[in-house]
Design a protein around this motif. Structure first.
Motif, PDB file in Angstrom:
ATOM      1  N   TRP A 184       0.674  -1.173   0.005  1.00 33.02           N
ATOM      2  CA  TRP A 184       0.095   0.011   0.159  1.00 33.02           C
ATOM      3  C   TRP A 184       0.914   1.232   0.071  1.00 33.02           C
ATOM      4  O   TRP A 184       1.939   1.107   0.441  1.00 33.02           O
ATOM      5  CB  TRP A 184      -0.730  -0.048   1.248  1.00 33.02           C
ATOM      6  N   PHE A 185       0.280   2.237  -0.499  1.00 32.86           N
ATOM      7  CA  PHE A 185       1.249   3.720  -0.508  1.00 32.86           C
ATOM      8  C   PHE A 185       2.403   3.493  -1.225  1.00 32.86           C
ATOM      9  O   PHE A 185       3.686   3.980  -0.739  1.00 32.86           O
ATOM     10  CB  PHE A 185       1.163   4.341   1.024  1.00 32.86           C
ATOM     11  N   SER A 186       2.452   2.899  -2.357  1.00 34.52           N
ATOM     12  CA  SER A 186       3.617   2.485  -2.974  1.00 34.52           C
ATOM     13  C   SER A 186       4.625   3.721  -3.379  1.00 34.52           C
ATOM     14  O   SER A 186       5.482   3.483  -3.305  1.00 34.52           O
ATOM     15  CB  SER A 186       3.481   1.519  -4.137  1.00 34.52           C
ATOM     16  N   GLY A 187       3.594   4.821  -4.019  1.00 32.91           N
ATOM     17  CA  GLY A 187       4.514   5.873  -4.137  1.00 32.91           C
ATOM     18  C   GLY A 187       5.216   6.662  -3.018  1.00 32.91           C
ATOM     19  O   GLY A 187       6.457   7.210  -3.164  1.00 32.91           O
ATOM     20  N   LEU A 188       4.438   6.524  -2.074  1.00 32.61           N
ATOM     21  CA  LEU A 188       5.206   7.291  -0.648  1.00 32.61           C
ATOM     22  C   LEU A 188       6.604   6.194  -0.362  1.00 32.61           C
ATOM     23  O   LEU A 188       7.328   7.144   0.124  1.00 32.61           O
ATOM     24  CB  LEU A 188       4.197   7.381   0.408  1.00 32.61           C
ATOM     25  N   LYS A 189       6.179   4.917  -0.094  1.00 34.83           N
ATOM     26  CA  LYS A 189       7.269   4.016   0.151  1.00 34.83           C
ATOM     27  C   LYS A 189       8.427   4.285  -0.796  1.00 34.83           C
ATOM     28  O   LYS A 189       9.595   4.069  -0.295  1.00 34.83           O
ATOM     29  CB  LYS A 189       6.714   2.855   0.532  1.00 34.83           C
ATOM     30  N   ALA A 190       8.187   4.465  -2.116  1.00 36.62           N
ATOM     31  CA  ALA A 190       9.160   4.109  -3.019  1.00 36.62           C
ATOM     32  C   ALA A 190       9.967   5.587  -2.717  1.00 36.62           C
ATOM     33  O   ALA A 190      11.234   5.527  -2.808  1.00 36.62           O
ATOM     34  CB  ALA A 190       8.664   4.179  -4.162  1.00 36.62           C
ATOM     35  N   GLY A 191       9.382   6.711  -2.628  1.00 39.33           N
ATOM     36  CA  GLY A 191      10.099   7.944  -2.154  1.00 39.33           C
ATOM     37  C   GLY A 191      11.110   7.871  -1.111  1.00 39.33           C
ATOM     38  O   GLY A 191      12.173   8.253  -1.139  1.00 39.33           O
ATOM     39  N   ARG A 192      10.369   7.182  -0.148  1.00 40.29           N
ATOM     40  CA  ARG A 192      11.306   7.152   1.294  1.00 40.29           C
ATOM     41  C   ARG A 192      12.393   6.213   1.040  1.00 40.29           C
ATOM     42  O   ARG A 192      13.459   6.308   1.500  1.00 40.29           O
ATOM     43  CB  ARG A 192      10.334   6.680   2.265  1.00 40.29           C
ATOM     44  N   ALA A 193      11.954   5.073   0.075  1.00 38.09           N
ATOM     45  CA  ALA A 193      13.188   4.232   0.040  1.00 38.09           C
ATOM     46  C   ALA A 193      14.361   4.785  -0.584  1.00 38.09           C
ATOM     47  O   ALA A 193      15.651   4.584  -0.550  1.00 38.09           O
ATOM     48  CB  ALA A 193      12.667   2.986  -0.795  1.00 38.09           C
ATOM     49  N   VAL A 194      14.059   5.563  -1.845  1.00 39.44           N
ATOM     50  CA  VAL A 194      15.053   6.037  -2.556  1.00 39.44           C
ATOM     51  C   VAL A 194      15.691   7.057  -1.685  1.00 39.44           C
ATOM     52  O   VAL A 194      17.275   7.361  -1.910  1.00 39.44           O
ATOM     53  CB  VAL A 194      14.446   6.678  -3.879  1.00 39.44           C
ATOM     54  N   ARG A 195      15.219   7.826  -1.119  1.00 33.39           N
ATOM     55  CA  ARG A 195      15.891   9.072  -0.298  1.00 33.39           C
ATOM     56  C   ARG A 195      16.688   8.183   0.876  1.00 33.39           C
ATOM     57  O   ARG A 195      17.833   8.771   1.136  1.00 33.39           O
ATOM     58  CB  ARG A 195      14.927   9.675   0.505  1.00 33.39           C
ATOM     59  N   HIS A 196      16.338   7.215   1.244  1.00 36.79           N
ATOM     60  CA  HIS A 196      17.209   6.356   2.441  1.00 36.79           C
ATOM     61  C   HIS A 196      18.224   5.710   1.692  1.00 36.79           C
ATOM     62  O   HIS A 196      19.366   5.881   2.322  1.00 36.79           O
ATOM     63  CB  HIS A 196      16.292   5.134   3.032  1.00 36.79           C
ATOM     64  N   ALA A 197      18.205   5.135   0.590  1.00 39.88           N
ATOM     65  CA  ALA A 197      19.298   4.376  -0.247  1.00 39.88           C
ATOM     66  C   ALA A 197      20.119   5.462  -0.924  1.00 39.88           C
ATOM     67  O   ALA A 197      21.269   5.081  -0.970  1.00 39.88           O
ATOM     68  CB  ALA A 197      18.789   3.206  -0.909  1.00 39.88           C
ATOM     69  N   ASP A 198      19.895   6.244  -1.518  1.00 40.17           N
ATOM     70  CA  ASP A 198      20.478   7.273  -2.316  1.00 40.17           C
ATOM     71  C   ASP A 198      21.494   8.210  -1.732  1.00 40.17           C
ATOM     72  O   ASP A 198      20.996   9.344  -1.448  1.00 40.17           O
ATOM     73  CB  ASP A 198      19.485   8.160  -3.147  1.00 40.17           C
ATOM     74  N   ARG A 199      22.641   7.484  -1.492  1.00 42.56           N
ATOM     75  CA  ARG A 199      23.799   8.447  -0.678  1.00 42.56           C
ATOM     76  C   ARG A 199      24.436   9.570  -1.459  1.00 42.56           C
ATOM     77  O   ARG A 199      24.852  10.361  -1.013  1.00 42.56           O
ATOM     78  CB  ARG A 199      24.927   7.371  -0.175  1.00 42.56           C
ATOM     79  N   ALA A 246      18.450  -2.850   3.250  1.00 44.49           N
ATOM     80  CA  ALA A 246      18.189  -2.420   4.583  1.00 44.49           C
ATOM     81  C   ALA A 246      16.782  -2.023   4.776  1.00 44.49           C
ATOM     82  O   ALA A 246      16.251  -2.143   5.849  1.00 44.49           O
ATOM     83  CB  ALA A 246      19.198  -1.524   5.195  1.00 44.49           C
ATOM     84  N   PHE A 247      16.422  -0.802   3.737  1.00 45.14           N
ATOM     85  CA  PHE A 247      15.106  -0.294   3.908  1.00 45.14           C
ATOM     86  C   PHE A 247      13.928  -1.510   3.787  1.00 45.14           C
ATOM     87  O   PHE A 247      13.055  -1.515   4.281  1.00 45.14           O
ATOM     88  CB  PHE A 247      14.944   0.722   2.875  1.00 45.14           C
ATOM     89  N   ALA A 248      14.210  -2.297   2.850  1.00 49.19           N
ATOM     90  CA  ALA A 248      13.065  -3.316   2.492  1.00 49.19           C
ATOM     91  C   ALA A 248      13.150  -4.199   3.597  1.00 49.19           C
ATOM     92  O   ALA A 248      11.998  -4.594   3.905  1.00 49.19           O
ATOM     93  CB  ALA A 248      13.592  -4.026   1.132  1.00 49.19           C
ATOM     94  N   GLN A 249      13.967  -4.588   4.389  1.00 52.08           N
ATOM     95  CA  GLN A 249      13.761  -5.192   5.407  1.00 52.08           C
ATOM     96  C   GLN A 249      13.011  -4.682   6.710  1.00 52.08           C
ATOM     97  O   GLN A 249      12.118  -5.473   7.322  1.00 52.08           O
ATOM     98  CB  GLN A 249      15.245  -6.084   5.951  1.00 52.08           C
ATOM     99  N   LYS A 250      13.475  -3.580   6.956  1.00 49.95           N
ATOM    100  CA  LYS A 250      13.049  -2.741   7.984  1.00 49.95           C
ATOM    101  C   LYS A 250      11.454  -2.490   7.773  1.00 49.95           C
ATOM    102  O   LYS A 250      10.543  -2.558   8.640  1.00 49.95           O
ATOM    103  CB  LYS A 250      13.620  -1.720   8.439  1.00 49.95           C
ATOM    104  N   THR A 251      11.293  -1.791   6.615  1.00 51.59           N
ATOM    105  CA  THR A 251       9.913  -1.097   6.111  1.00 51.59           C
ATOM    106  C   THR A 251       9.118  -1.929   5.405  1.00 51.59           C
ATOM    107  O   THR A 251       7.767  -1.731   5.634  1.00 51.59           O
ATOM    108  CB  THR A 251      10.319   0.130   5.605  1.00 51.59           C
ATOM    109  N   LEU A 252       9.353  -3.048   4.629  1.00 52.85           N
ATOM    110  CA  LEU A 252       8.720  -3.632   3.716  1.00 52.85           C
ATOM    111  C   LEU A 252       8.533  -4.953   4.307  1.00 52.85           C
ATOM    112  O   LEU A 252       7.706  -5.891   3.701  1.00 52.85           O
ATOM    113  CB  LEU A 252       9.224  -3.463   2.411  1.00 52.85           C
ATOM    114  N   GLY A 253       9.204  -5.586   5.178  1.00 51.13           N
ATOM    115  CA  GLY A 253       9.049  -6.539   5.676  1.00 51.13           C
ATOM    116  C   GLY A 253       9.628  -7.742   4.942  1.00 51.13           C
ATOM    117  O   GLY A 253       9.240  -9.043   5.095  1.00 51.13           O
TER     118      GLY A 253
END
Length: 91
Positions: free
Chosen positions: A47-62, A78-85
């Motif tokens: 759910w909320f795939s657009g929001l989660k994708a934005g958060r994931a890219v911001r988290h991963a994109d150093r 790390a994001f996928a494990q913590k946030t996406l299960g």
């Protein structure tokens, strides 16, 4: 919920995770954009795939390029494990 051929209860290796993501790299540039990641999350049933994708890219994109490339994949794992299960192991 299955990840396109991979049961969600099964642990994936980092290589499995990379291969899963490659199918969403629609422009074949070797990087994952927010839109491509949104589609991956949506197909996983998230759910909320657009929001989660934005958060994931911001988290991963150093390097702040707006994309997740090979050198940043561990951050996305790390994001996928913590946030996406998702269960992703090193081997």
């Amino acid at each position: 919920m299955a990840i396109r051929g991979i049961p969600s209860s099964r642990e994936m290796t980092v290589d499995d995770f990379k291969n899963w993501l490659k199918q969403f790299d629609t422009d074949n540039d070797g990087r994952i954009s927010r839109g491509e990641l949104r589609e991956a999350i949506r197909r996983r049933g998230g759910w909320f795939s657009g929001l989660k994708a934005g958060r994931a890219v911001r988290h991963a994109d150093r390097d702040n390029s707006g994309f997740v490339d090979e050198s940043e994949i561990e951050n996305l794992v790390a994001f996928a494990q913590k946030t996406l299960g998702m269960k992703v192991t090193a081997w």
